[in-house]
Design an enzyme around this catalytic site. Structure first.
Site, PDB file in Angstrom:
ATOM      1  N   GLU A 101      -5.589   3.734   7.628  1.00 16.82           N
ATOM      2  CA  GLU A 101      -6.975   3.299   7.831  1.00 16.82           C
ATOM      3  C   GLU A 101      -7.069   1.787   8.040  1.00 16.82           C
ATOM      4  O   GLU A 101      -8.046   1.288   8.586  1.00 16.82           O
ATOM      5  CB  GLU A 101      -7.842   3.748   6.636  1.00 16.82           C
ATOM      6  CG  GLU A 101      -9.329   3.680   6.937  1.00 16.82           C
ATOM      7  CD  GLU A 101     -10.216   4.242   5.830  1.00 16.82           C
ATOM      8  OE1 GLU A 101      -9.744   5.067   5.027  1.00 16.82           O
ATOM      9  OE2 GLU A 101     -11.391   3.845   5.791  1.00 16.82           O
TER      10      GLU A 101
ATOM     11  N   GLY B 129       0.848  -1.197   0.000  1.00 17.76           N
ATOM     12  CA  GLY B 129       0.000   0.000   0.000  1.00 17.76           C
ATOM     13  C   GLY B 129       0.872   1.232   0.000  1.00 17.76           C
ATOM     14  O   GLY B 129       1.788   1.367   0.823  1.00 17.76           O
TER      15      GLY B 129
ATOM     16  N   HIS C 156     -20.886   9.270   6.684  1.00 16.31           N
ATOM     17  CA  HIS C 156     -20.610  10.706   6.577  1.00 16.31           C
ATOM     18  C   HIS C 156     -21.883  11.442   6.204  1.00 16.31           C
ATOM     19  O   HIS C 156     -22.577  11.045   5.273  1.00 16.31           O
ATOM     20  CB  HIS C 156     -19.546  10.903   5.490  1.00 16.31           C
ATOM     21  CG  HIS C 156     -18.937  12.256   5.506  1.00 16.31           C
ATOM     22  ND1 HIS C 156     -19.648  13.386   5.210  1.00 16.31           N
ATOM     23  CD2 HIS C 156     -17.679  12.658   5.794  1.00 16.31           C
ATOM     24  CE1 HIS C 156     -18.830  14.435   5.304  1.00 16.31           C
ATOM     25  NE2 HIS C 156     -17.637  14.018   5.661  1.00 16.31           N
TER      26      HIS C 156
ATOM     27  N   ARG D 183     -19.647  13.736  12.864  1.00 15.72           N
ATOM     28  CA  ARG D 183     -20.333  13.092  11.744  1.00 15.72           C
ATOM     29  C   ARG D 183     -21.455  12.149  12.154  1.00 15.72           C
ATOM     30  O   ARG D 183     -22.524  12.156  11.564  1.00 15.72           O
ATOM     31  CB  ARG D 183     -19.310  12.301  10.943  1.00 15.72           C
ATOM     32  CG  ARG D 183     -18.354  13.230  10.308  1.00 15.72           C
ATOM     33  CD  ARG D 183     -17.238  12.529   9.628  1.00 15.72           C
ATOM     34  NE  ARG D 183     -16.449  13.550   8.954  1.00 15.72           N
ATOM     35  CZ  ARG D 183     -15.338  13.319   8.301  1.00 15.72           C
ATOM     36  NH1 ARG D 183     -14.853  12.101   8.220  1.00 15.72           N
ATOM     37  NH2 ARG D 183     -14.696  14.299   7.719  1.00 15.72           N
TER      38      ARG D 183
ATOM     39  N   GLY E 134      -0.576   4.531  -0.247  1.00 18.78           N
ATOM     40  CA  GLY E 134      -1.373   5.733  -0.005  1.00 18.78           C
ATOM     41  C   GLY E 134      -0.586   6.601   0.974  1.00 18.78           C
ATOM     42  O   GLY E 134       0.633   6.456   1.110  1.00 18.78           O
ATOM     43  N   LEU E 135      -1.290   7.463   1.677  1.00 21.55           N
ATOM     44  CA  LEU E 135      -0.566   8.350   2.593  1.00 21.55           C
ATOM     45  C   LEU E 135       0.257   7.571   3.599  1.00 21.55           C
ATOM     46  O   LEU E 135       1.432   7.866   3.833  1.00 21.55           O
ATOM     47  CB  LEU E 135      -1.562   9.241   3.336  1.00 21.55           C
ATOM     48  CG  LEU E 135      -2.056  10.420   2.517  1.00 21.55           C
ATOM     49  CD1 LEU E 135      -3.123  11.172   3.283  1.00 21.55           C
ATOM     50  CD2 LEU E 135      -0.910  11.358   2.173  1.00 21.55           C
ATOM     51  N   ALA E 136      -0.347   6.564   4.214  1.00 18.97           N
ATOM     52  CA  ALA E 136       0.360   5.834   5.265  1.00 18.97           C
ATOM     53  C   ALA E 136       1.532   5.045   4.674  1.00 18.97           C
ATOM     54  O   ALA E 136       2.658   5.114   5.174  1.00 18.97           O
ATOM     55  CB  ALA E 136      -0.613   4.901   5.992  1.00 18.97           C
ATOM     56  N   GLY E 137       1.283   4.323   3.595  1.00 22.47           N
ATOM     57  CA  GLY E 137       2.317   3.458   3.036  1.00 22.47           C
ATOM     58  C   GLY E 137       3.436   4.237   2.357  1.00 22.47           C
ATOM     59  O   GLY E 137       4.623   3.924   2.533  1.00 22.47           O
TER      60      GLY E 137
END
Ligand SMILES: Cc1cc2nc3c(=O)[nH]c(=O)nc-3n(C[C@H](O)[C@H](O)[C@H](O)COP(=O)(O)OP(=O)(O)OC[C@H]3O[C@@H](n4cnc5c(N)ncnc54)[C@H](O)[C@@H]3O)c2cc1C
Ligand code: FES
Lengths: 643, 248
Positions: free
Chosen positions: A432, A40, A266, A337, A42-45
């Protein structure tokens, strides 16, 4: 299964610093001998892969996308929180910690959340240094806006494209390491299993999505940063290809899955328009800074709107019910939310909805445009207004937006300890994909913060504690464990492509989604959950016997990719229902209709449920529920009030 | 809506490929273009045929995955949208729609409408970054950046890397894509230290990938879903020129 959270001793404020000091280190010369797999980007990976490579580890990174820049993180709109207190409005690390714990309805670990708030400030510095063009004031300093569940302005943003800009920042850091040869990037590879040797994660099996080849990759540790599972509902705001497979297959190999029933609906998304609908589009929470949510005060008026006899503009001010402002005067439109979503559902269920399906409310910018100007609104939200206009074919500068809650984010995920390690030694989960910081409800602009905190600042420190003890021998893939895992993956893929039954994968996925939305969605009951489990089992049977996967495994085959993912969503869906059934309370996004206050607010049961539910997979029967007690030493558990 | 679809079918990168014609009678104007393709694919699957492969993910115009040439236009007949944001209301009932992949030497077709855009990544590897390791950044507000400059940098950083600019250009040039990154980083104070090296390396990588030259037709800007302006190309040319002079 033993759950040891490894939360460090000491004062909340000192835990992370003390812990970092105590963690074992790997000396720079040895780092080069250690290989880490990051699944992954994305931002984390991407942030993890880049940061680990900068430290000297050899990194192999994998994504099913054709480029790391396409990860679902790219779609994040509204912003990222950080306790910078640039605006002198009383913000602090402690306040961000407090808001997040409270927003999560007291179902997250204090120590993790405090650390998150602490490193939040470094994220902004890092991003700016990379060239992320955050919004600025005329004096050249960074601008902020407010998000739900907070009364300070601490959200940094880049128009409605904050995720895009932050991901491109992390992607650029990753690119730098790729060019230096410290990260080897494997695009268009889908991880289909994790390989354990002597109980430790030592590699993965992936499918090359262009050739179909099943590949083996070995390493000294494996990190999963594979995102959330919102697409179990079929319709969600997640990118179409987001899925649970990596996390789920790790779960089946022994990683506990925590709080699967904590999903976030949401409040502000574009309502569904037809059966063919493939996904739902978010309208960022930041819009609630300037937009006011309302429905008509009378059912007759609502009925006329639904029939198209009148429009919002025909309804006088005195006939409008700004229900969030009415119910929650102190937070108004900026309640968290879960609270906003339930309030909208309540009005629609009571017959006040304003779209033909009855499931929609207004989000109105008329006052904000009058107060400021259409130009200023354009500056802040231009791309969102454009996106809305393209989908609905109506100008939101003139006509209030129509919105309805939709699935957006999943707080549950792989259980991890304070070091972000799962219950499988050597297997870590970030972003996430883990369950760590948001309790039962995530506050807006906190997912980007958490993903980047995990990747840039937490894992680079904590992984060394594990790697310091592993042997440097070059990891190999010629072992019985790799053979077995690769064979299982291949057999499953072959089996799926041999199925030419009567249902398409999407048909079964839609059915699953509908059950989960109806019964494990915004309102849950014991009866409904039991039905859901039965119905999901029926879908499992239909899938086994009667799914149709066209084409072969040796080519680009999207239906095959989807089939593998839906297979896992079905099993996950059942676990979500079990988890929701076992949690006899309402908290955050988990609302059991049996447990509510007289005013219809979530009613927690702290005596029995102030714990994390971590599920252990059981191939031969029902999954086993374990508990990690949550200990609150700093905040007092109270009923959340936003009134 | 009833539609006739002429779709490019190509089994893999070796296959020559050809158009196939399909008819669809259950489309409607509220569908997105990709939802219309979903409906087609469900139908093909039910008929035991191979569905059409196309790239997509976010379906809201930001990930840059999607993209096909629709009736001769990259991302089809609407302004400032990616293919996923195009809606069927832009078409007439009974219309014939031709759907092809991006066609460019730099983007080989992998299957049907799916192309390989990894050349874009390789150009980025060459220099599309600022050298700053995690943890070494100073406080973000130590470096005020005039709003106008930050906004201009954003207008370039806005690029989604879809490749429509290349598909739109008769020379299959990647100038707008490369210029967007060069311009974004050259505008910001953080990007100054490496700006000379960056532009040289990125332009070199672009040339190696086989993209054509820019002859200033502006077709890229017109089809860009994010309306990235060709003034960024002008800025890149200036950067490149001063970098070349500096190195002489
Ligand atoms: C529309 C939208 C708007 C949002 N806006 C905001 C916001 O304003 N602020 C905020 O804080 N949060 C926001 N969020 C939430 C936030 O964007 C996400 O939670 C976050 O970006 C997740 O990042 P991640 O790195 O964990 O995962 P992702 O970005 O989902 O990345 C997952 C990665 O894993 C890879 N992957 C997954 N499975 C496999 C596999 N089996 N094999 C190989 N690779 C795999 C993917 O290719 C991808 O690279 C928003 C979410 C949505 C849906
Ligand atoms: S699918 Fe992401 S831009 Fe179209």
């Amino acid at each position: 299964m033993k759950l040891n959270s490894n939360i460090p001793e000491g004062n909340l404020q000192d835990k992370w610093q003390n812990h970092k000091f105590k963690l074992k280190l790997v000396n720079p010369a040895n780092k080069r001998k250690l290989k880490v797999i990051v699944v992954g980007t994305g931002l984390a990976g991407a942030s993890a892969a880049a940061s680990l490579a900068e430290l000297g580890y050899q990194v192999d990174a994998f994504t099913f996308h054709d480029s790391p820049r396409r990860a679902h993180s790219i779609a994040a709109q509204g912003g990222i929180n950080a306790a910078k207190n640039y605006h002198n409005d009383g913000d602090s690390v402690y306040r961000l910690f407090y808001d997040t714990i409270k927003g999560g309805d007291y179902r997250a670990r204090e120590a993790n959340v405090y650390r998150l708030a602490e490193v939040s400030v470094n994220i902004i510095d890092q991003a700016v240094a990379q060239g992320v063009p955050f919004a600025r004031e005329y004096g050249g300093l960074l601008d902020n806006r407010s998000f739900g569940g907070a009364q300070v302005s601490r959200t940094f943003y880049a128009k409605g494209q904050t995720g895009q800009q932050l991901l491109l920042g992390a992607y650029s850091a990753l690119n730098r390491q790729i060019s230096l040869g410290t990260v080897t990037m494997h695009n268009r590879r889908e991880m289909l299993d994790v390989v354990l040797i002597d109980g430790h994660a030592k590699g993965i099996i992936v499918r090359n999505m262009v050739t179909g080849e099943i590949e083996r990759h070995a390493a000294h540790a494996v990190i999963l940063a594979t995102g959330g599972y919102g697409n179990v509902y079929y319709l969600s705001t997640n990118a179409k290809n987001s899925n649970v497979t990596a996390a789920w297959r790790a779960h089946k190999k022994g990683a506990a899955f925590a709080n699967p029933c904590y999903t976030q609906i949401h409040p502000t998304c574009i309502p569904q328009s037809g059966e063919y609908q493939s996904k739902l589009t978010l309208m960022s929470e930041s819009l609630r800074n300037d937009g006011r949510v309302w429905v008509p005060k009378s059912k007759e008026t609502a009925e006329k709107v639904r029939k198209g006899e009148i429009t919002a503009l025909d309804i006088p001010e005195s006939e409008r019910d700004y229900f969030l402002e009415r119910r929650y005067p102190s937070f108004g439109n900026l309640v968290p939310r879960d609270v906003a979503s339930r309030a909208a559902k309540e009005r629609c269920d009571a017959g006040f909805g304003i779209v033909p399906t009855g499931q929609g409310v207004y989000l109105d910018f008329a006052d904000a445009i009058k107060r400021t100007s259409a130009h200023l609104i354009e500056e802040k939200y231009g791309n969102l207004f454009q996106m809305y206009n393209k989908i609905i074919d109506e100008d939101p500068y003139k006509m209030p937006m129509k919105i309805y809650p939709a699935v957006h984010y999943t707080m549950g995920g792989l259980w991890v300890d304070y070091n972000l390690m799962t219950t499988i030694p050597g297997l870590f989960a970030l972003g996430e994909a883990n369950f760590s910081d948001h309790g039962a409800n995530r506050l807006g602009a906190s997912a980007l913060m958490q993903g980047l905190a995990d990747g840039y600042f937490v894992i680079p420190s904590t992984i060394s504690n594990y790697l310091a003890d592993v042997e440097f021998t070059k990891p190999g893939t010629d072992t019985a464990e790799f053979d077995r895992a690769a064979k299982e993956v291949k057999d499953n893929t072959d089996d799926l492509t041999s199925k030419k039954g009567k249902y398409t994968v999407d048909e079964l996925h839609r059915q699953l989604g509908k059950i989960i939305w109806d019964k494990v969605g915004m309102g849950r009951t014991a009866e409904g959950l039991k039905e859901a489990i039965q119905q999901i089992n029926q879908i499992k049977e239909d899938f086994k016997k009667d799914v149709h996967v066209p084409g072969s495994a040796a080519e680009i085959n999207e239906a095959l990719e989807k089939a593998g993912r839906v297979q896992d969503f079905i099993e996950l869906g059942e676990l979500m229902a079990r988890d929701a059934l076992a949690r006899e309370e309402s908290c955050g996004g988990h609302f059991r209709e049996e447990h509510q206050t007289e005013e219809g607010e979530a009613l927690r049961n702290d005596e029995q449920f102030a714990h994390v539910a971590a599920w252990e997979y059981n191939a031969n029967g029902d999954p086993v529920r374990h508990q990690e007690e949550l200990i609150f030493e700093n905040v007092k558990l109270t009923q959340r009030s936003y009134k | 809506m009833k539609l006739t679809l002429e779709v490019w079918r190509q089994k893999n990168s070796e296959d020559k490929g050809k158009f196939e014609t399909y008819t669809l009678d259950n489309a409607n104007e509220h569908m997105s273009f990709l939802e219309m393709l979903d409906v087609l694919n469900e139908k093909l699957t039910k008929e035991g045929k191979d569905p059409v492969a196309f790239s997509h993910d976010c379906r809201e115009g930001i990930c840059g995955s999607c993209g096909c040439v629709i009736n001769g236009r990259p991302h089809g007949p609407d302004e400032e949208v990616a293919t996923c944001q195009l809606h069927m209301r832009k078409f007439e009932d009974g219309q014939k729609i031709t759907i092809e992949p991006w066609r460019a030497k730099g983007f080989p077709v992998l299957k049907d409408l799916v192309v390989d855009r990894s050349a874009f990544d390789r150009i980025m590897h060459a220099g599309g970054f600022i050298t700053v390791s995690t943890g070494s950044a100073v406080d973000a507000n130590l470096m005020p950046i005039p709003k106008a400059i930050a906004d201009e940098a954003f207008s370039a950083a806005n690029c989604i890397g879809c490749g429509a600019c290349v598909a739109a250009c008769k020379n299959a040039s990647a100038m707008l894509f490369v210029a967007a990154k060069v311009s974004h980083l050259a505008l910001l104070p953080q990007g100054q230290a490496e700006k000379t090296e960056r532009v040289k390396k990125m332009v070199k990588a672009m040339d190696q990938e086989g993209f054509g030259n820019c002859t200033n037709t502006g077709a890229c800007e017109a089809e860009c879903p994010k309306s990235i302006s060709i003034r960024h190309i002008a800025r890149m040319n200036r950067e490149y020129l001063s970098a070349s002079i500096a190195s002489e």
